[in-house]
Design a protein around this motif. Structure first.
Motif, PDB file in Angstrom:
ATOM      1  N   SER A 235      -4.894  32.263 -28.625  1.00  0.00           N
ATOM      2  CA  SER A 235      -5.090  30.805 -29.296  1.00  0.00           C
ATOM      3  C   SER A 235      -4.585  29.743 -28.063  1.00  0.00           C
ATOM      4  O   SER A 235      -5.183  28.723 -28.203  1.00  0.00           O
ATOM      5  N   SER A 236      -3.623  30.200 -27.624  1.00  0.00           N
ATOM      6  CA  SER A 236      -2.803  29.312 -26.866  1.00  0.00           C
ATOM      7  C   SER A 236      -3.512  29.316 -25.183  1.00  0.00           C
ATOM      8  O   SER A 236      -3.340  28.335 -24.588  1.00  0.00           O
ATOM      9  N   ALA A 237      -4.481  30.208 -25.005  1.00  0.00           N
ATOM     10  CA  ALA A 237      -5.339  30.251 -23.681  1.00  0.00           C
ATOM     11  C   ALA A 237      -6.124  28.938 -23.568  1.00  0.00           C
ATOM     12  O   ALA A 237      -6.233  28.776 -22.300  1.00  0.00           O
ATOM     13  N   SER A 238      -6.675  28.493 -24.521  1.00  0.00           N
ATOM     14  CA  SER A 238      -7.722  27.173 -24.424  1.00  0.00           C
ATOM     15  C   SER A 238      -6.682  26.196 -23.856  1.00  0.00           C
ATOM     16  O   SER A 238      -7.411  25.178 -23.377  1.00  0.00           O
ATOM     17  N   VAL A 239      -5.409  25.939 -24.126  1.00  0.00           N
ATOM     18  CA  VAL A 239      -4.586  24.811 -23.450  1.00  0.00           C
ATOM     19  C   VAL A 239      -3.968  25.462 -22.115  1.00  0.00           C
ATOM     20  O   VAL A 239      -3.848  24.604 -21.355  1.00  0.00           O
ATOM     21  N   SER A 240      -3.500  26.782 -22.227  1.00  0.00           N
ATOM     22  CA  SER A 240      -2.830  27.254 -21.037  1.00  0.00           C
ATOM     23  C   SER A 240      -3.340  28.397 -20.522  1.00  0.00           C
ATOM     24  O   SER A 240      -3.612  29.431 -20.974  1.00  0.00           O
ATOM     25  N   PRO A 241      -4.462  28.138 -19.661  1.00  0.00           N
ATOM     26  CA  PRO A 241      -5.528  29.234 -19.113  1.00  0.00           C
ATOM     27  C   PRO A 241      -4.684  30.578 -18.398  1.00  0.00           C
ATOM     28  O   PRO A 241      -5.155  31.446 -18.422  1.00  0.00           O
ATOM     29  N   GLU A 242      -3.418  30.221 -18.103  1.00  0.00           N
ATOM     30  CA  GLU A 242      -2.600  31.469 -17.471  1.00  0.00           C
ATOM     31  C   GLU A 242      -2.414  32.435 -18.473  1.00  0.00           C
ATOM     32  O   GLU A 242      -2.033  33.570 -18.268  1.00  0.00           O
TER      33      GLU A 242
END
Length: 279
Positions: A235-242
């Motif tokens: 879910s956080s990957a959309s904001v933080s692609p790392e």
């Protein structure tokens, strides 16, 4: 003859499509776990460049202070301990339904069968309310205790007891002076070994992949299992692609315990699945 060949060809095609459908996501996961973030976004998975498998593992266990290692240990505790205890409870209940006579036995077993058809998501809210009343929300026990009781495991336990434990053996043990608990622990439980392992594997798979119950019960990240932790990272990957490479690598490592369990215990669960097939 042509009809037979056509039938074989149809069966082979269906099997081949089913195998591809099953293996292609696994193949994609294997290839994607070797790529860095730029290669993932460029869809360049089949090239031999940008090999980052080791780097992805290092990033996975370093991300957010090493939370993944904690989640992995939590999943092992939930799944292995829960599956072992749950299998013992289920097989014991199934043995009791098979070997003992008591009032309303079949009606109670009918309730067990009815409970098999109840989706686990339906039970999440009642379980949360009960855990809240007991003060167990956001603790290890809020996830561990509910997985100890599995209606489908009780059903399998009765089937295995009927197929593996002859009544004559139990009668002989009683004639020799063994009590009911001794007869079960020293005689019946040994015969139920393949069935116990089969129920354990079913429980292990269900608990390891359990997602909704931990999501409802837990808010402390240190108690998350792998499934819930990877969902949060994704879910956080959309904001933080790392997060994308570590989520893929974490998903790959998450299937390793299940594969090892089935490979190491295959001798038992294969014989367990044939219980009652041959008299």
């Amino acid at each position: 003859m042509s009809t037979r060949l056509l039938g074989r060809l149809t069966v082979n095609v269906v099997v081949a499509v089913s195998v591809l459908y099953t293996l292609l996501p696994v193949l994609w996961l294997l290839l994607a776990s070797t790529k860095n973030r730029d290669a993932l976004f460029s869809s360049d998975l089949l090239s031999f460049g940008d090999f980052s498998f080791v780097r992805n593992i290092q990033d996975l266990f370093a991300m957010d202070g090493g939370l993944y290692g904690r989640w992995y240990l939590n999943s092992l505790l939930y799944a292995v301990l829960g599956a072992a205890a749950g299998a013992l409870v289920s097989v014991a209940c199934g043995y009791a339904f098979d070997k003992y006579r008591f009032r309303h036995k079949e009606k109670l077993f009918g309730l067990v069968l009815a409970a098999v058809m109840v989706p686990q998501t339906v039970l999440a809210l009642p379980l949360y309310l009960m855990a809240s009343e007991a003060g167990l929300v956001n603790t290890f026990w809020a996830v561990f205790i509910p997985v100890l009781f599995n209606p489908f495991g009780v059903y399998l336990g009765r089937i295995f007891s009927r197929g593996y434990v002859p009544d004559e053996v139990l009668e002989a043990a009683r004639v020799d002076g063994a009590g009911e608990l001794t007869t079960y622990a020293r005689v019946a439980l040994r015969m139920l070994g393949p069935g116990l392992v089969t129920v354990f594997l079913f429980q292990l798979t269900a608990i390891w992949n359990n997602f909704f119950l931990p999501m409802v019960m837990l808010s402390n990240q240190d108690l998350y299992p792998v499934s819930l932790g990877l969902y949060q990272w994704n879910s956080s990957a959309s904001v933080s692609p790392e997060y994308y490479p570590v989520v893929i690598m974490g998903s790959l490592l998450a299937v390793v315990p299940l594969i090892l369990a089935f490979v190491l215990l295959q001798r038992f669960w294969r014989s367990g699945l044939t219980a009652g097939a041959v008299k």
